[in-house]
Design an enzyme around this catalytic site. Structure first.
Site, PDB file in Angstrom:
ATOM      1  N   LYS A 270       0.809  -1.231   0.000  1.00 26.99           N
ATOM      2  CA  LYS A 270       0.000   0.000   0.000  1.00 26.99           C
ATOM      3  C   LYS A 270       0.842   1.282   0.000  1.00 26.99           C
ATOM      4  CE  LYS A 270      -4.052  -1.960   2.281  1.00 26.99           C
ATOM      5  NZ  LYS A 270      -4.964  -1.834   3.418  1.00 26.99           N
TER       6      LYS A 270
ATOM      7  N   ASP B  35     -10.464   2.878   2.377  1.00 19.70           N
ATOM      8  CA  ASP B  35     -10.818   2.454   3.744  1.00 19.70           C
ATOM      9  C   ASP B  35     -11.512   3.594   4.481  1.00 19.70           C
ATOM     10  OD1 ASP B  35      -9.976  -0.131   3.618  1.00 19.70           O
ATOM     11  OD2 ASP B  35      -8.023   0.224   4.555  1.00 19.70           O
TER      12      ASP B  35
END
Ligand code: NAP
Length: 287
Positions: free
Chosen positions: A76, A111
């Site tokens: 990420k 998220d």
């Protein structure tokens, strides 16, 4: 045509999730369901890519036939460096969704909206008078949660973590509304919070239990858990026994997938009870 839609010439739009390891990912189930619902002859695949190969893989993403990708552990942070991140990805310091805007490879961190949309759906108006939040854990996922809570107006975020230095680093990242606190300070602080969120791996199947006393939480407080194996964690069960509203980890997982699908395939998908049941069945089967 939407900015991210399938580039001219490509026959079957395809996206993927890139990680290492990644075989356990539920993303193909989620996006496969939405592709079927929308009647799109597209594809969503798993790509297991080692850290040493990740840069090359992303640089050749389009040549491999992909319109975009989800990014998971351990890539990420690298994905952020290899793309043009939006404000959320920059603030969180990690990207989990890549898409093409013409020739630019863009990235975001979904998220944040997954967490917020799940709370909105599970506990409507949870943020109407939001003042104080408690976040347990200061790992990768805590950053998105803190960013989302601050975005919705939290004036104070109590941040409890076993390793205090990691909580202190997040105060440096997000500012003085974040108050790093030791695990031992929890009992004295959670009485007045409006929302409590577990972002640790405690309570997950195979991990130690999350042992906190919710007795002092006020009646209108909302409790959220990012852990989704088991589906109903002991934390959520205890909160529900007390009559508190809850938002679970599976809901966040489903909601965080929405934007990627819409960017890649040009259709805004719904998080339906049918989709939830499909993923629940898969999770139950796996445990
Ligand atoms: P991470 O970066 O590894 O962070 C783990 C956190 O848990 C750290 O704060 C760590 O504290 C704490 N922790 C671990 N073991 C502990 C123990 N024995 N006692 C006290 N604290 C402990 O993990 P992450 O990526 O943030 O993920 C955390 C959880 O969220 C996982 O269960 C993951 O599956 C879930 N998650 C769910 C979603 C969703 O969509 N529902 C999205 C992202 C993550 P230290 O800093 O002291 O090590």
């Amino acid at each position: 045509m939407p900015e991210s839609a399938n580039p001219a010439g490509a026959q079957t739009p395809a996206a993927c999730v890139i990680g290492w390891p990644v075989k356990h990912s539920r993303s193909p189930l989620i996006h496969g369901y939405w592709l079927r619902c929308a009647g799109i002859a597209g594809d969503y695949r798993i790509e297991e890519v080692a850290e040493s190969d990740f840069g090359n893989f992303v640089q050749t993403l389009r040549a491999r036939g992909y319109v975009g990708a989800n990014i998971t552990i351990p890539h990420k942070e690298a994905a952020l460096q290899l793309s043009e991140p939006d404000e959320r990805a920059k603030a969180v310091g990690a990207a989990n969704t890549l898409w093409f805007d013409e020739d630019r490879l863009r990235s975001s961190n979904t998220d944040v909206e997954g967490f917020l949309a799940n709370l909105d759906a599970s506990a409507p108006d949870w943020d109407r008078d939001l003042r104080v939040a408690a976040v347990l854990g200061a790992g990768g996922s805590a950053r998105a949660i803190i960013f989302g809570l601050l975005e919705r107006g939290a004036q104070q975020v109590f941040l409890f973590n076993r390793t205090l230095a990691k909580a202190q680093a997040l105060r440096e990242r997000f500012g003085e509304r974040v108050l790093p606190l030791s695990w031992a300070a929890m009992a004295a602080h959670i009485g007045g919070v409006d929302v409590l969120v577990n972002t640790t791996s405690l309570g997950m199947t195979g991990q130690p239990a999350l042992d906190i006393d919710l007795a002092s939480l006020r009646k209108g407080a909302v409790v959220s858990d990012l852990v989704y194996t088991p589906l109903k964690t002991a934390l959520l069960a205890r909160a529900q026994q007390r009559g508190l509203r809850t938002a679970d980890g599976l809901g966040m997982l489903l909601h965080q997938a929405v934007r990627g699908f819409s960017l890649w395939f040009g259709v805004m998908p719904d998080v339906t009870p049918e989709l939830r049941a499909l993923v629940e069945a898969d999770l139950t089967h796996a445990t």
